[in-house]
Design a protein around this motif. Structure first.
Motif, mmCIF file in Angstrom:
data_model
loop_
_atom_site.group_PDB
_atom_site.id
_atom_site.type_symbol
_atom_site.label_atom_id
_atom_site.label_comp_id
_atom_site.label_asym_id
_atom_site.label_seq_id
_atom_site.Cartn_x
_atom_site.Cartn_y
_atom_site.Cartn_z
ATOM 1 N N ASP A 47 -9.262 -0.744 5.398
ATOM 2 C CA ASP A 47 -8.315 -1.853 5.287
ATOM 3 C C ASP A 47 -7.577 -1.737 3.962
ATOM 4 O O ASP A 47 -7.575 -0.654 3.355
ATOM 5 N N ARG A 48 -6.968 -2.831 3.511
ATOM 6 C CA ARG A 48 -6.238 -2.787 2.253
ATOM 7 C C ARG A 48 -7.177 -2.656 1.051
ATOM 8 O O ARG A 48 -6.753 -2.321 -0.040
ATOM 9 N N VAL A 49 -8.450 -2.925 1.241
ATOM 10 C CA VAL A 49 -9.417 -2.794 0.148
ATOM 11 C C VAL A 49 -9.795 -1.329 -0.074
ATOM 12 O O VAL A 49 -9.854 -0.849 -1.205
ATOM 13 N N ALA B 188 -5.240 -0.938 -2.861
ATOM 14 C CA ALA B 188 -4.627 -1.958 -3.741
ATOM 15 C C ALA B 188 -5.418 -3.251 -3.880
ATOM 16 O O ALA B 188 -5.323 -3.932 -4.890
ATOM 17 N N ASP B 189 -6.206 -3.629 -2.867
ATOM 18 C CA ASP B 189 -6.951 -4.890 -2.932
ATOM 19 C C ASP B 189 -8.418 -4.671 -3.312
ATOM 20 O O ASP B 189 -9.275 -5.515 -3.027
ATOM 21 N N HIS B 190 -8.727 -3.558 -3.958
ATOM 22 C CA HIS B 190 -10.126 -3.234 -4.275
ATOM 23 C C HIS B 190 -10.717 -4.225 -5.270
ATOM 24 O O HIS B 190 -9.979 -4.836 -6.067
ATOM 25 N N LEU C 6 0.834 -1.206 0.000
ATOM 26 C CA LEU C 6 0.000 0.000 0.000
ATOM 27 C C LEU C 6 0.864 1.250 0.000
ATOM 28 O O LEU C 6 0.537 2.236 -0.649
ATOM 29 N N ASP C 7 1.924 1.267 0.765
ATOM 30 C CA ASP C 7 2.864 2.387 0.759
ATOM 31 C C ASP C 7 4.072 1.941 -0.065
ATOM 32 O O ASP C 7 5.100 1.512 0.467
ATOM 33 N N GLY C 8 3.913 2.055 -1.376
ATOM 34 C CA GLY C 8 4.942 1.549 -2.272
ATOM 35 C C GLY C 8 6.264 2.285 -2.142
ATOM 36 O O GLY C 8 7.333 1.690 -2.337
ATOM 37 N N THR D 299 1.042 -4.420 9.655
ATOM 38 C CA THR D 299 -0.004 -3.468 10.032
ATOM 39 C C THR D 299 -0.039 -3.306 11.548
ATOM 40 O O THR D 299 -0.292 -4.272 12.274
ATOM 41 N N LEU D 300 0.296 -2.112 12.012
ATOM 42 C CA LEU D 300 0.272 -1.742 13.434
ATOM 43 C C LEU D 300 1.222 -2.603 14.282
ATOM 44 O O LEU D 300 0.944 -2.880 15.452
ATOM 45 N N GLY D 301 2.315 -3.005 13.700
ATOM 46 C CA GLY D 301 3.390 -3.663 14.443
ATOM 47 C C GLY D 301 3.050 -5.058 14.921
ATOM 48 O O GLY D 301 2.123 -5.709 14.451
#
Length: 290
Positions: free
Chosen positions: A202-204, A244-246, A33-35, A57-59
């Motif tokens: 989320d990633r979606v 990215a996962d849409h 997501l953060d390329g 995600t969040l450690g």
């Protein structure tokens, strides 16, 4: 060589630059997501920028290598330790065989990236090692106890500048194809209000809450193709920025598209953070990147 995952945290996945070009088969692009942060982590350890990394995600990630290797953690800033001793963020670190690396809960941002010299060498699917969390295409979610293969080391990492992240600013919007489904100018309406990141993001998609956009057409829209960064508006009037996962198709109108150079910032927004938009200028300068 391999990397043993002692604890996977809230959500850890393998990501590279994704698998574009498969949307016609219903396969999402996926990818980090953060390329920009993922590419920086790879450069720091001497990898090609498209090598696979771990997106955390969040450690909560704890790993141990069975051989000496170079590692680097970028993205969301938080504690990084090796055998309990603090290590720097965004800096190449020699991880000795048997030493334990921990990526703690970030104090700023959401997603951290762990690169290992040689890259995470899981089997690619459709040309990518990225995990799609919507359809679960690609390698499975990283779990406690997972053993990840690592590719051949690229040698000694070279020094790199690691500039500070740019100051936060509004996300730039391009007009979308379905503005006529809403009252007035929906892009202007989005740019004139403040929105808050919802916990269901989320990633979606980045789900936002704020001033609802008013629909003037109430009929159903036939499903149509969706692009990365599309701002889709469901019947609630609250916008969703597709990440990215849409899904590759959707039946709610798209009123705008976020400038691609700004999308990495969506990866680091936390629930409750404020989001503002601004119109993208045609031919304007690209957003600063890391």
């Amino acid at each position: 060589m391999s990397l043993q995952v002692l604890a996977a945290g809230h959500l850890t996945t393998v990501q590279d630059r994704g698998r574009p070009g498969w949307a016609h088969l219903g396969v999402a692009r996926a990818g980090a997501l953060d390329g920009t942060a993922a590419a920086l982590a790879n450069r720091l350890v001497g990898n090609a920028v498209d090598a696979a990394v771990l997106e955390v995600t969040l450690g909560g990630l704890v790993v141990r290598a069975d051989r000496d290797c170079w590692v680097a953690v970028t993205g969301a800033e938080g504690p990084v330790t090796v055998d309990g001793a603090a290590r720097a963020h965004a800096q190449a670190e020699r991880l000795r065989a048997g030493a334990v690396l921990e990526v703690g809960t970030p104090w700023r941002g959401v997603r951290s990236y762990l690169a290992v010299g040689g890259g995470i060498a899981v089997e690619p699917v459709l040309g990518s090692r990225s995990t799609d969390t919507l359809a679960w295409v690609g390698p499975p979610r990283v779990e406690d106890g997972t053993v990840l293969p690592v590719g051949s080391g690229p040698g000694e990492p070279a020094p790199h500048d690691t500039p500070r992240p740019p100051a936060p600013g509004p996300l730039r919007l391009h007009p979308g194809p379905r503005a006529d489904w809403f009252a007035g100018d929906p892009v202007a309406a989005l740019c004139g209000a403040a929105y808050r990141v919802e916990g269901a993001s989320d990633r979606v998609g980045l789900r936002l809450a704020g001033r609802a956009l008013e629909r003037v057409r109430t009929g159903e829209l036939a499903s149509e193709g969706m692009v990365h960064g599309a701002v889709q508006v469901p019947p609630s009037g609250q916008p969703i920025v597709f990440l990215a996962d849409h899904p590759t198709t959707g039946g709610y109108p798209v009123v705008a598209v976020v400038e691609p150079a700004d999308l990495w910032r969506c990866a680091q927004l936390r629930p409750g953070d404020e989001v503002r938009f601004t119109p993208a200028r045609r031919g304007g300068a690209a957003a600063p990147t890391r």
